[in-house]
Enzyme design. Structure first.
Site, PDB file in Angstrom:
ATOM      1  N   ASP A  76     -27.613  73.927  15.166  1.00 33.45           N
ATOM      2  CA  ASP A  76     -28.820  74.733  14.755  1.00 33.45           C
ATOM      3  C   ASP A  76     -29.555  75.561  15.912  1.00 33.45           C
ATOM      4  O   ASP A  76     -29.858  76.632  15.568  1.00 33.45           O
ATOM      5  CB  ASP A  76     -29.684  73.846  14.085  1.00 33.45           C
ATOM      6  CG  ASP A  76     -29.190  73.234  12.705  1.00 33.45           C
ATOM      7  OD1 ASP A  76     -28.105  73.977  12.278  1.00 33.45           O
ATOM      8  OD2 ASP A  76     -29.807  72.402  12.311  1.00 33.45           O
ATOM      9  N   ASN A 128     -19.951  72.880  16.523  1.00 30.95           N
ATOM     10  CA  ASN A 128     -20.674  71.986  15.891  1.00 30.95           C
ATOM     11  C   ASN A 128     -19.832  70.779  16.050  1.00 30.95           C
ATOM     12  O   ASN A 128     -20.491  69.585  16.251  1.00 30.95           O
ATOM     13  CB  ASN A 128     -20.630  72.451  14.235  1.00 30.95           C
ATOM     14  CG  ASN A 128     -21.864  73.058  14.013  1.00 30.95           C
ATOM     15  OD1 ASN A 128     -22.902  72.857  14.372  1.00 30.95           O
ATOM     16  ND2 ASN A 128     -21.623  74.140  13.210  1.00 30.95           N
ATOM     17  N   GLU A 169     -23.019  81.419  10.113  1.00 26.74           N
ATOM     18  CA  GLU A 169     -23.172  81.682  11.393  1.00 26.74           C
ATOM     19  C   GLU A 169     -22.957  83.321  11.498  1.00 26.74           C
ATOM     20  O   GLU A 169     -22.394  83.878  12.556  1.00 26.74           O
ATOM     21  CB  GLU A 169     -22.179  81.312  12.506  1.00 26.74           C
ATOM     22  CG  GLU A 169     -21.101  80.570  11.767  1.00 26.74           C
ATOM     23  CD  GLU A 169     -19.991  81.472  11.426  1.00 26.74           C
ATOM     24  OE1 GLU A 169     -20.207  81.720  10.263  1.00 26.74           O
ATOM     25  OE2 GLU A 169     -18.971  81.613  12.277  1.00 26.74           O
ATOM     26  N   HIS A 179     -24.617  68.960  15.154  1.00 27.52           N
ATOM     27  CA  HIS A 179     -25.065  70.106  14.354  1.00 27.52           C
ATOM     28  C   HIS A 179     -26.471  70.367  14.790  1.00 27.52           C
ATOM     29  O   HIS A 179     -26.978  71.564  14.329  1.00 27.52           O
ATOM     30  CB  HIS A 179     -25.224  69.583  12.864  1.00 27.52           C
ATOM     31  CG  HIS A 179     -24.141  69.982  12.037  1.00 27.52           C
ATOM     32  ND1 HIS A 179     -22.912  69.300  11.975  1.00 27.52           N
ATOM     33  CD2 HIS A 179     -23.917  71.007  11.296  1.00 27.52           C
ATOM     34  CE1 HIS A 179     -21.908  69.876  11.259  1.00 27.52           C
ATOM     35  NE2 HIS A 179     -22.693  70.987  10.740  1.00 27.52           N
ATOM     36  N   ASP A 187     -20.435  87.784  13.823  1.00 30.82           N
ATOM     37  CA  ASP A 187     -19.860  86.200  13.597  1.00 30.82           C
ATOM     38  C   ASP A 187     -19.858  85.652  14.827  1.00 30.82           C
ATOM     39  O   ASP A 187     -19.017  86.207  15.820  1.00 30.82           O
ATOM     40  CB  ASP A 187     -18.832  86.221  12.507  1.00 30.82           C
ATOM     41  CG  ASP A 187     -18.508  84.798  12.267  1.00 30.82           C
ATOM     42  OD1 ASP A 187     -18.462  84.718  10.955  1.00 30.82           O
ATOM     43  OD2 ASP A 187     -17.721  84.209  12.961  1.00 30.82           O
TER      44      ASP A 187
HETATM   45  P1  GH3 Z   1     -14.150  82.193  14.008  1.00 32.13           P
HETATM   46  O1  GH3 Z   1     -14.289  82.466  15.224  1.00 32.13           O
HETATM   47  O2  GH3 Z   1     -13.229  82.523  13.113  1.00 32.13           O
HETATM   48  O3  GH3 Z   1     -15.487  82.949  13.102  1.00 32.13           O
HETATM   49  O4  GH3 Z   1     -14.326  80.510  13.812  1.00 32.13           O
HETATM   50  P2  GH3 Z   1     -15.537  79.621  13.143  1.00 32.13           P
HETATM   51  O5  GH3 Z   1     -15.278  78.380  13.410  1.00 32.13           O
HETATM   52  O6  GH3 Z   1     -16.850  80.204  13.735  1.00 32.13           O
HETATM   53  O7  GH3 Z   1     -15.600  80.197  11.635  1.00 32.13           O
HETATM   54  P3  GH3 Z   1     -15.701  79.014  10.586  1.00 32.13           P
HETATM   55  O8  GH3 Z   1     -16.032  79.985   9.288  1.00 32.13           O
HETATM   56  O9  GH3 Z   1     -14.463  78.266  10.282  1.00 32.13           O
HETATM   57  O10 GH3 Z   1     -16.918  78.122  10.829  1.00 32.13           O
HETATM   58  C1  GH3 Z   1     -18.298  78.329  10.678  1.00 32.13           C
HETATM   59  C2  GH3 Z   1     -19.089  77.168  10.763  1.00 32.13           C
HETATM   60  O11 GH3 Z   1     -20.553  77.258  10.854  1.00 32.13           O
HETATM   61  C3  GH3 Z   1     -18.863  75.905   9.902  1.00 32.13           C
HETATM   62  C4  GH3 Z   1     -20.188  75.458   9.762  1.00 32.13           C
HETATM   63  O12 GH3 Z   1     -20.158  74.127   9.907  1.00 32.13           O
HETATM   64  C5  GH3 Z   1     -21.122  76.230  10.671  1.00 32.13           C
HETATM   65  N1  GH3 Z   1     -22.369  76.549   9.997  1.00 32.13           N
HETATM   66  C6  GH3 Z   1     -22.722  77.459   8.984  1.00 32.13           C
HETATM   67  N2  GH3 Z   1     -24.079  77.295   8.777  1.00 32.13           N
HETATM   68  C7  GH3 Z   1     -24.692  76.577   9.794  1.00 32.13           C
HETATM   69  C8  GH3 Z   1     -25.864  76.074  10.201  1.00 32.13           C
HETATM   70  O13 GH3 Z   1     -27.127  76.443   9.452  1.00 32.13           O
HETATM   71  N3  GH3 Z   1     -26.190  74.997  11.227  1.00 32.13           N
HETATM   72  C9  GH3 Z   1     -25.062  74.598  11.818  1.00 32.13           C
HETATM   73  N4  GH3 Z   1     -25.033  73.882  12.887  1.00 32.13           N
HETATM   74  N5  GH3 Z   1     -23.638  74.948  11.619  1.00 32.13           N
HETATM   75  C10 GH3 Z   1     -23.682  76.040  10.586  1.00 32.13           C
HETATM   76 MG    MG Z   2     -17.547  82.154  13.152  1.00 36.63          MG
HETATM   77 MG    MG Z   3     -18.259  82.965   9.627  1.00 33.64          MG
END
Ligand code: GH3
Ligand code: MG
Ligand code: MG
Ligand code: MG
Length: 321
Positions: free
Chosen positions: A211, A202, A238, A207, A194
């Site tokens: 990406d 982001n 992610e 975004h 992760d």
């Molecule tokens: P942690 O260190 O605890 O993992 O914190 P985090 O911020 O990485 O975890 P969280 O689950 O709060 O956030 C994950 C983020 O990933 C939120 C979402 O907007 C972003 N994300 C998920 N899929 C995509 C994608 O396809 N593109 C982009 N740009 N962002 C994405």
């Molecule tokens: Mg994360």
């Molecule tokens: Mg996550």
């Protein structure tokens, strides 16, 4: 060169994953007990296609067991030892061959005969005497359809953003690997990965940059495990999952540390991340012998997930297993 060259879509982005052993010329198996018929058909098709021949049903089935699958089968019906209907039935009931399209090529032209052919699973029905231009046209259509469905099958298993395997592919692969590890009595490792503080990435960089970051991290993660059966997928958002068949704890730890440092080495700026100020990942893994245990794929994944949770709560940018 295919006569459909002008209609062929541009190479898909996953071309690099195409099997290099697979010939680009489509292969057609011609099954007929009459040598003269085989000659006519082969002469018409061999310019564009690779032709395999069998002069009877048993020979055809043996060829299918022993060689690479053809893309299409042209099947005669009236043959002495095993007729075409029976050959078709056997091909369609074997999971290894059922998806090969079959065209009956026969003198039996009555409506009921043709109906029976379609009921047995044939994609088309051509009656003798053979009209070569129509044979070519119909073969061309079915080869194109076969290519398209192969492409779609591949696409269905790929993540659109990162072009690595997707969750669907993982859900097919992991149970297979669990069964294999149980059967062969070898260890299996699963890594859950992760990206750290990705929401903040982001929020800070947008975004689009998010990406692009996902794409680069995915490509990097995919490049690290290097043994033939190793498998990398985007699990969602992610998060990524790596399957390492026949890999014990020490091996899994090594790969995980290599992954962590490879992503750090990308040095993608991330002001709100750890002290390193670049994008980092946390990894949880589970490595164990699944043999003899009725645990199933979800258990090892759950263990890896729990380890990932530990890695996060211990401060991120680390490996726990
Ligand atoms: P942690 O260190 O605890 O993992 O914190 P985090 O911020 O990485 O975890 P969280 O689950 O709060 O956030 C994950 C983020 O990933 C939120 C979402 O907007 C972003 N994300 C998920 N899929 C995509 C994608 O396809 N593109 C982009 N740009 N962002 C994405
Ligand atoms: Mg994360
Ligand atoms: Mg996550
Ligand atoms: Mg015959």
């Amino acid at each position: 060169r295919s006569r459909f060259a002008d209609d062929t879509p541009p190479a898909p982005p996953f071309a690099a994953q195409a099997d290099p052993a697979r010939p680009c010329r489509a292969r057609i198996l011609v099954v007929d007990d009459t040598a003269a018929n085989i000659q006519i058909v082969a002469a018409a098709l061999s310019k564009q296609y690779e032709i395999m021949v069998a002069t009877g049903g048993e020979a055809a089935l043996a060829l299918l067991r022993e060689t690479d699958k053809p893309d299409l089968i042209l099947l005669d019906i009236m043959m002495p030892e095993m007729d075409g209907h029976e050959v078709c039935r056997r091909i369609k009931e074997d999971p290894a061959t059922w998806d090969i399209p079959i065209i009956f090529l026969t003198a039996k032209g009555a409506v009921e005969d043709q109906q029976r052919g379609f009921n047995l699973g044939a994609v088309d029905y051509i009656t003798k005497p053979i009209e070569i231009p129509l044979l070519l046209a119909r073969v061309g259509v079915h080869i194109q359809l076969k290519r398209k469905s192969e492409q779609l099958e591949k696409l269905a298993m790929l993540d659109g953003l990162t072009e690595i395997a997707n969750r669907r592919a993982l859900d097919v692969r992991l149970p297979q690997e669990c069964q294999r590890t149980a059967r062969e009595g070898v260890p299996l490792a699963v890594l859950m990965i992760d990206i750290d503080h990705f929401k903040a990435f982001n929020d800070r960089y947008g975004h689009g940059a998010g990406d692009e970051c996902l794409r680069r991290v995915a490509q990097t993660i995919e490049a690290v495990p290097h043994r033939p059966g190793d498998f990398v997928a985007r699990y969602g958002g992610e998060e990524f999952c790596v399957i390492l068949p026949n890999c014990d704890r020490a091996g899994a730890l090594q790969v995980a540390e290599n992954l962590r440092s490879a992503v750090a080495a990308l040095d993608i700026p991330h002001a709100y991340s750890s002290a390193a100020r670049h994008v980092t990942i946390s990894i949880g893994f589970s490595a164990r012998w699944v043999a003899g245990e009725e645990t199933g794929p979800s258990a090892i994944q759950r263990e890896a997930d729990a380890a990932l949770y530990q890695a996060k709560s211990q401060g991120r940018n680390r490996v726990v297993g």
